[in-house]
Design an enzyme around this catalytic site. Structure first.
Site, PDB file in Angstrom:
ATOM      1  N   HIS A  51       0.858  -1.179   0.000  1.00 45.15           N
ATOM      2  CA  HIS A  51       0.000   0.000   0.000  1.00 45.15           C
ATOM      3  C   HIS A  51       0.895   1.230   0.000  1.00 45.15           C
ATOM      4  O   HIS A  51       1.865   1.296   0.759  1.00 45.15           O
ATOM      5  CB  HIS A  51      -0.906  -0.005   1.242  1.00 45.15           C
ATOM      6  CG  HIS A  51      -2.062   0.938   1.129  1.00 45.15           C
ATOM      7  ND1 HIS A  51      -1.914   2.301   1.154  1.00 45.15           N
ATOM      8  CD2 HIS A  51      -3.398   0.710   0.997  1.00 45.15           C
ATOM      9  CE1 HIS A  51      -3.096   2.881   1.039  1.00 45.15           C
ATOM     10  NE2 HIS A  51      -4.022   1.923   0.942  1.00 45.15           N
ATOM     11  N   ARG A  84      -6.718  10.132  -0.216  1.00 45.32           N
ATOM     12  CA  ARG A  84      -6.462  10.552  -1.595  1.00 45.32           C
ATOM     13  C   ARG A  84      -7.764  10.679  -2.374  1.00 45.32           C
ATOM     14  O   ARG A  84      -7.871  11.487  -3.295  1.00 45.32           O
ATOM     15  CB  ARG A  84      -5.519   9.554  -2.267  1.00 45.32           C
ATOM     16  CG  ARG A  84      -4.088   9.665  -1.757  1.00 45.32           C
ATOM     17  CD  ARG A  84      -3.191   8.588  -2.349  1.00 45.32           C
ATOM     18  NE  ARG A  84      -3.421   7.285  -1.740  1.00 45.32           N
ATOM     19  CZ  ARG A  84      -3.598   6.160  -2.417  1.00 45.32           C
ATOM     20  NH1 ARG A  84      -3.582   6.176  -3.729  1.00 45.32           N
ATOM     21  NH2 ARG A  84      -3.788   5.020  -1.785  1.00 45.32           N
TER      22      ARG A  84
END
Length: 863
Positions: free
Chosen positions: A679, A702
């Protein structure tokens, strides 16, 4: 489209009937259900109150008539349609009454012909109403045939679409429509609404009084449709709403002009109409089949010394049709009418039935006694409810105190007893139907599904608390809900998943995941009660399909709600949760897993206690997760990806691949074990930057507009790209990786800044507040303070922000980003920013043991 009424014409608007189905709502998160896998049958749900409400609602206000007088023609039509639906439902239950049972040697669902004959033997008018309803549906089919013959079916599956089109053409060309013209005269919709028209105006209506009956008819249909939302059995609600949608569609077809059909019927309405037609066709066959079965059976032999149950306490109350199909009687037990908490009453019913079932399985009561007690429970017998309330979890006391309820005689005892004098002081729980190893989302969801279906479960969890890594998840859960508002489709979701999987993509598993994703999300909302009302577009997704709560983190909310639902079954011994318990090996016999060996991780004062113990069950479910936290020399990580041993991880220290190890020792195959997902964003804690365990910086950061910046204050990627893509762009900052494309165990894992504007922070407020509280995010006032915190040149940072604003205005940037949320304001000097340091982290072990699309474990030969 409405006709002009300037001349005060007596015609209704031409499109008056277009909203006939408007109250049969699919909701925002509609899911696709395979009716072949969810047939209508006996679920044990008592729908008497629903049918009562439906029949009471069928009361039209007609000039000159009132509810106490004889029904008008239109009211009789609606009554016969409702009666036909009720009859069809009752027939499906009679045909599929007794579920499969190893103990009773039933391999398939079996009929109850006594129940069938009791319902219809002396009331044939209900079957006549079924025939009438079928004729109404056939008339609608005949009228819509030209439209349906050329109807284009498009679901994305070309083969299935072509097959469905051929079958639909065959249906409308069927000999029934061409050879049974005379049958259609049994009903003529043009005769409706003729006798209620008078010239005066009703002050409460927008139309002349002559229109009141049509409006009232439609309103009654809407009200009846809404009543179905009160059905608590999801399978019952599914079939009930489908049939009402089919009825509504048939009435739309009959009442609308033929030229309106092409733009007035939705795909769901057509599907429901065809399925309702099939349902009634099957019901007509079932009448004949059940009649023959009843006549072929010998009459039941009389039983001596058995007190016959009263008519209102028969076992058939365990069905959706507690009374005769067209009965308008009220429920016979005052306990159900006391105005109390229905949820509490149903819980007591569940307790009573659960205790009764377990006593019967273990031979403490006879099958006759089981049937009687179940019938009493579903009728809400007040005495049995009180016993269940205080002794439902203690089988020995429930057996003792319930023996005086109903027809209690020695004949009601099971095979273990001959008299009531040797009742047990303690009844042990019966063996589990399944052992579930692991208590994350997968383990708890599997357990709850089994428990809801009457099974008994033992959950083994080596940690002290339930939830595993699932409790840490924060961004949400992905699911396609057939919601056109977000522009998503099954095909787009599948393509996104295949793109992310790359060469490792396994199409059958991907299709299973995608096609069932919406149902999984809906189940969490409906059954577990999780709020998943918000939706976001995260990395690797072309559309908004990540569902999350509005009031907390997804993982924590889901696990909390699932735990609560599962633990409710503890009071009846249906579930046993053993924490601090590690499964060590699987028991194997005659080609199948038969149980689990385990050990307690708690200290024990008993030195003679066995270190390992065993549990046996015909079903064992592995839900143990990955191995990203195991950094020992013989770990999977060391064997498969040694270069990642020094990389931090988000997984809890319990993630050591126990389930994989147990399964492979028995010959289970493995797949993609070397594919460990990294990740791109794990938080770097300023107070402990070298800690190998990181808190995940949720993808949501994000998704709401977070920007990734390197050590120079420059953007370097599309923040909404796949995890693999963003991680690759991060690793490109390492010289060795940049030149070789491989990560070196000697390289230092790079760090980056994740920056959110004030609007992005507001969009992800729950997460921002949590990370700020943990001191992983810090609030900054203006771009200068942000540059100082990042130790970058403020002019470079300002250039990056200005360029991002221009890209957002143009709708695309140099890395292909096309979705821009939470863009910083033009006044960068006064903008409020939130910033934290992030680094790539080991996250998911993408591989594991091989399975098929139903979750069965496969060996190395794919068997």
């Amino acid at each position: 489209i409405e006709k002009c009424d300037d001349d005060n014409s007596a015609n209704l608007p031409t499109n008056f009937w277009q909203d006939m189905c408007s109250q049969i709502k699919t909701g925002e998160n509609m899911k696709v259900i395979n009716l072949a896998l969810n047939p209508e049958r006996n679920t044990g749900y008592n729908g008497t109150h629903i049918w009562n409400a439906i029949y009471e609602e069928n009361c039209l206000i007609v000039d000159g008539l009132n509810a106490t007088e004889e029904m008008c023609y239109e009211e009789r039509v609606l009554y016969r349609l409702l009666s036909g639906l009720h009859t069809s439902t009752t027939l499906s239950i009679a045909k599929n009454y007794y579920p499969p049972s190893e103990r009773k040697k039933r391999k398939h669902w079996e009929p109850n012909t006594q129940f069938f004959m009791k319902k219809f033997g002396e009331e044939p008018e209900h079957v006549r109403n079924l025939h009438f309803s079928y004729v109404v549906l056939l008339r609608a089919l005949r009228k819509a045939s030209p439209f349906l013959y050329d109807y284009e079916i498009r679901t994305g599956d070309i083969v299935e679409d072509e097959t469905a089109s051929v079958l639909l053409k065959r249906l409308v060309d069927s000999h029934i429509l061409s050879s049974c013209q005379g049958v259609f005269t049994a009903f003529d919709e043009s005769l409706m609404f003729r006798n209620s028209r008078t010239p005066f105006t009703d002050p409460n209506s927008h139309h002349p009084k002559e229109f009141l009956l049509e409006e009232n008819f439609k309103q009654v249909f809407h009200n009846i449709s809404s009543i179905l939302d009160c059905v608590q059995c999801q399978q019952c609600k599914l079939h009930g709403k489908m049939a009402m949608l089919g009825y509504g569609t048939a009435l739309k077809i009959l009442f609308l002009p033929a030229e309106y059909l092409s733009f007035s019927l939705s795909r769901n309405e057509i599907v429901a109409f065809i399925n309702t037609l099939a349902k009634f066709s099957e019901a007509l066959k079932e009448v004949r089949e059940l009649t023959h079965l009843y006549l072929e059976q010998p009459p039941p032999a009389p039983k001596e010394k058995k007190v016959e149950p009263k008519p209102n306490k028969e076992h058939i109350s365990a069905t959706q049709t507690n009374d005769a199909p067209i009965s308008q009687q009220q429920p016979p037990i005052d306990f159900l009418q006391g105005g109390g908490n229905n949820a509490a009453i149903f819980e007591l019913m569940d307790l009573a039935i659960g205790a009764t079932t377990r006593l019967s399985k273990q031979g403490y009561i006879s099958i006759d006694r089981e049937e009687e007690l179940v019938g009493l429970a579903l009728e809400g017998d007040s005495k049995l409810m009180i016993v269940a309330k205080y002794f439902g979890a203690d089988l020995s006391k429930f057996l003792l105190h319930s023996k005086h309820i109903g027809s209690s005689t020695n004949q009601q005892l099971g095979s273990n007893f001959t008299t009531t004098s040797n009742l047990p002081t303690r009844i042990q729980p019966f063996p589990p139907d399944a052992i579930v190893i692991g208590s994350g989302l997968a383990g708890l969801a599997a357990s709850l599904n089994i428990l809801d279906r009457g099974g008994r479960v033992i959950i083994l969890e080596k940690e002290h608390l339930l939830g595993g890594n699932s409790a840490k998840a924060s961004s949400g859960i992905n699911g396609y809900n057939n919601d056109t508002a977000y522009g998503d489709t099954i095909s787009i979701f599948k393509n996104d998943t295949m793109k992310s999987a790359g060469t490792a993509a396994q199409l059958p598993l991907i299709e299973t995941l995608v096609q069932n994703s919406g149902a999984a999300v809906q189940w969490l909302k409906d059954r577990v009660g999780v709020d998943l009302s918000l939706r976001a577009q995260l990395g690797g997704h072309q559309n908004k399909r990540t569902h999350r709560p509005s009031n907390g983190m997804a993982g924590a909310e889901i696990i909390y709600a699932l735990q609560k639902a599962v633990k409710k079954y503890q009071r009846t011994d249906m579930v046993e949760i053993r924490t601090d318990t590690k499964a060590t090996s699987l028991l194997y016999e005659n080609g199948r897993v038969t149980g689990v060996e385990y050990e307690s991780l708690l200290p024990s004062d008993d030195t003679n206690a066995p270190i390992e113990k065993a549990l046996h069950s015909s079903n064992v479910i592995l839900a143990t997760g990955g191995f990203a936290a195991d950094r020992s020399s013989n770990s999977y990580l060391a064997q498969l990806r040694p270069e990642y041993l020094s990389m931090p991880a988000t997984a809890g220290e319990f993630s050591t691949g126990d389930g994989i190890a147990m399964a492979t020792r028995l010959g289970a195959g493995t797949v993609d074990m070397n594919k460990i997902q990294i990740h791109p964003t794990g938080w770097v804690d300023p107070s402990d930057p070298l800690n190998p365990s990181k808190v995940l910086a949720a993808e949501l950061m994000r998704g709401v507009g977070g920007i990734l910046l390197n050590e120079f204050g420059e953007r370097f990627c599309n923040e909404l790209g796949t995890r693999a893509y963003v991680t690759d762009k991060m690793f490109q900052h390492d010289p060795h990786y940049s030149s070789t494309g491989k990560w070196s165990p000697n390289s230092t894992v790079p760090t980056f800044s994740l920056v959110l504007s004030s609007s992005a922070a507001n969009d992800g407020r729950k997460h921002v507040d949590l990370y700020t509280h943990k001191k992983l995010l810090k609030k900054m006032s203006g771009i200068q303070q942000l540059a100082d915190f990042m130790s970058v040149n403020v002019d470079t940072l300002r250039t990056s922000m200005d360029a991002y604003r221009v890209d957002a205005k143009n709708g695309i940037d140099r890395w292909g980003k096309v979705s821009f949320r939470g863009v910083p304001s033009s006044d960068l000097d006064n903008e409020i920013f939130y910033v934290g340091r992030v680094t790539p982290v080991l996250h998911y072990c993408m591989g594991g043991i091989t399975i098929d699309i139903t979750g069965n474990v496969l060996d190395e030969e794919q068997n």
